[in-house]
Design a protein around this motif. Sequence first.
Motif, PDB file in Angstrom:
ATOM      1  N   LYS A 222       0.865  -1.203   0.000  1.00 50.09           N
ATOM      2  CA  LYS A 222       0.000   0.000   0.000  1.00 50.09           C
ATOM      3  C   LYS A 222       0.893   1.242   0.000  1.00 50.09           C
ATOM      4  CE  LYS A 222      -3.361  -2.543   2.808  1.00 50.09           C
ATOM      5  NZ  LYS A 222      -4.255  -2.986   1.735  1.00 50.09           N
ATOM      6  N   ARG A 224       0.889   4.138  -1.762  1.00 49.73           N
ATOM      7  CA  ARG A 224       0.325   5.500  -1.712  1.00 49.73           C
ATOM      8  C   ARG A 224      -0.219   5.803  -0.314  1.00 49.73           C
ATOM      9  NH1 ARG A 224      -1.880   4.126  -6.504  1.00 49.73           N
ATOM     10  NH2 ARG A 224      -0.747   4.916  -8.288  1.00 49.73           N
ATOM     11  N   HIS A 228       0.745   8.763   2.274  1.00 47.80           N
ATOM     12  CA  HIS A 228      -0.300   9.623   2.830  1.00 47.80           C
ATOM     13  C   HIS A 228      -0.183   9.691   4.367  1.00 47.80           C
ATOM     14  CE1 HIS A 228      -4.296  11.376   3.233  1.00 47.80           C
ATOM     15  NE2 HIS A 228      -4.550  10.467   4.165  1.00 47.80           N
ATOM     16  N   GLN A 292       7.021   7.788  -4.604  1.00 51.01           N
ATOM     17  CA  GLN A 292       6.228   6.654  -5.121  1.00 51.01           C
ATOM     18  C   GLN A 292       7.020   5.828  -6.131  1.00 51.01           C
ATOM     19  OE1 GLN A 292       3.266   5.588  -3.950  1.00 51.01           O
ATOM     20  NE2 GLN A 292       3.794   7.164  -2.463  1.00 51.01           N
TER      21      GLN A 292
END
Lengths: 302, 248
Positions: A222, A224, A228, A292
Amino acid sequence: MDTVFTFDWIKVYPEVLAGLQDGTVCLRDGVAYWTKLAEKSGIVQHIPLKASELDPEEIKSLASNVQGLAKLTQGAHATQLAAIGLSTGLIVGAIVIQTAYLSRKIDKLQTTIDLVSHDVDSKNVIDFMGKISEYFGVVESARQLLLDKALVSETQDVAAQLITLLSIKRNEIMSLVDNLIAYADQVSDRHLSHILDFINTMLDSLPKAIFVEAQLCDRYGKFRFAAHIVREGRLKYDDTLSSYRAWCNSRVQSVIAGKSDPAALCFQSKEADIKQLLISSINQPLLQDLIQPQLELHTACA
Amino acid sequence: MENKYRKDTDLELLHYADNEMLAVLVEYLTVDQDGEPRISEELTANEVFKRAGKNYQKVWQLIAAELQHYGGNTLINLVRRKGVSYQEILIDVCKKAGLKTDFDAETVDIEQALLAFMFDKTWGEMTEEQRADIRKQLKMDPSLTGAAAISALLAGVRLGGSSSYQVAMIIANSVAKALTGHGFKLVANAGVSRGLGLAAGPFGVALSGVLALHAVSGPAFRVTMPCVIQIAAIRQQILNQSAEKPFF
């Protein structure tokens, strides 16, 4: 001695080292990926690890000994990595995940929670202490899960639950920390000492907890969401730290003006801890923006 | 037997004071005007104080205790060994100096009133030419002259802020020069450094006259008055510094 696995930079491909510097490569959970700046996608290299022996005392004084720990990054690469701000974050991250460093911090936090809970008669504060105990309990579970990559396939459901719990509990406690700082204004100097210990330990542990949470997301792909969490966590953490700094300064100002309760002695004994927290050289690297990875190559449509 | 520090909100600031400012305070407490050790002082015999050397920050509580001891009635101190609070000492100094102000106010406000009073008294001892020189050096509003100029300055001192700091340092430095023969050496603030030169000039001379007037009020007063002025200056200095560069 504690064994910590850190990257074996001598065995890292030159294109990874070059890519880390020009932004075409990023590191996520021990794997080097191409980024969108590269015209490639996917994994570049699973970074080889090497075992390093570390004195537990050296780990305990992590906050004041970052330079000492930099020896874990070999030779010429140390300067390159330091230049792009990777060195400290990687080493501290490895120590947080792989050693008892965080558990010891959580133990200390629990001790101060017990002391504060015993001292105060505010139900809100005691409830808040309970929430913090729960949160750091979940953080420790997440850290233990991160110790073995081989568990990934059979712990997808466990990880999903932990990630959800971490997110909820982190938000809960971070929105209450400011209230606790405000509460510290109302306590006597005897209680203030425990409250300051507690706030210092908690604010020093939070970046590590956020790092563990983001690492857990990385481990389960996960990427992204991990970025975040780090971004939002850092914003809230920086806000809280600024409030704490302002509060400490206002207390010192009051002491100087002679307008405060005799809190100077308390501040005097905590001064070094507070300063170390506010200028920590290890917390900020743990909350650096995550780049990313480019998992698939997207070609522009004509 | 060592003097016991009586927990005192108004003296806690000494922990944040720099060693140069504390050194002057120590000198007032331990050495008389002839440069001889004070008979009644107990500070320099204290082992902890001796071990600290010139690092007075480490022993600020001992210094504070010595002042509290001086401030009280010596006979009472022999029994209770704890001295009196700084605020009692401050109010005593103010009353003996002839200052009428609200003594229920915060300590910092009473100190500012004392500084303004001392400046005003000294101002009254000076010639017009000397005043003009000081107006120039303190960069006082040139549109204000005579009583208006000094009133504006004194109002600023009573309210705190940069003029309080400047005046506090000028007065404290002048007192140090008059009583110990040397003033402050290291003051980081350039504006204040310029003003400190006044201690050697007409302001210092006029202030010496004002101090001499009050010297008749008893030997303890000769210690407590300069100490109070020094502490007021320390407070203004740290408040000013911490406003510019926060402690944390």
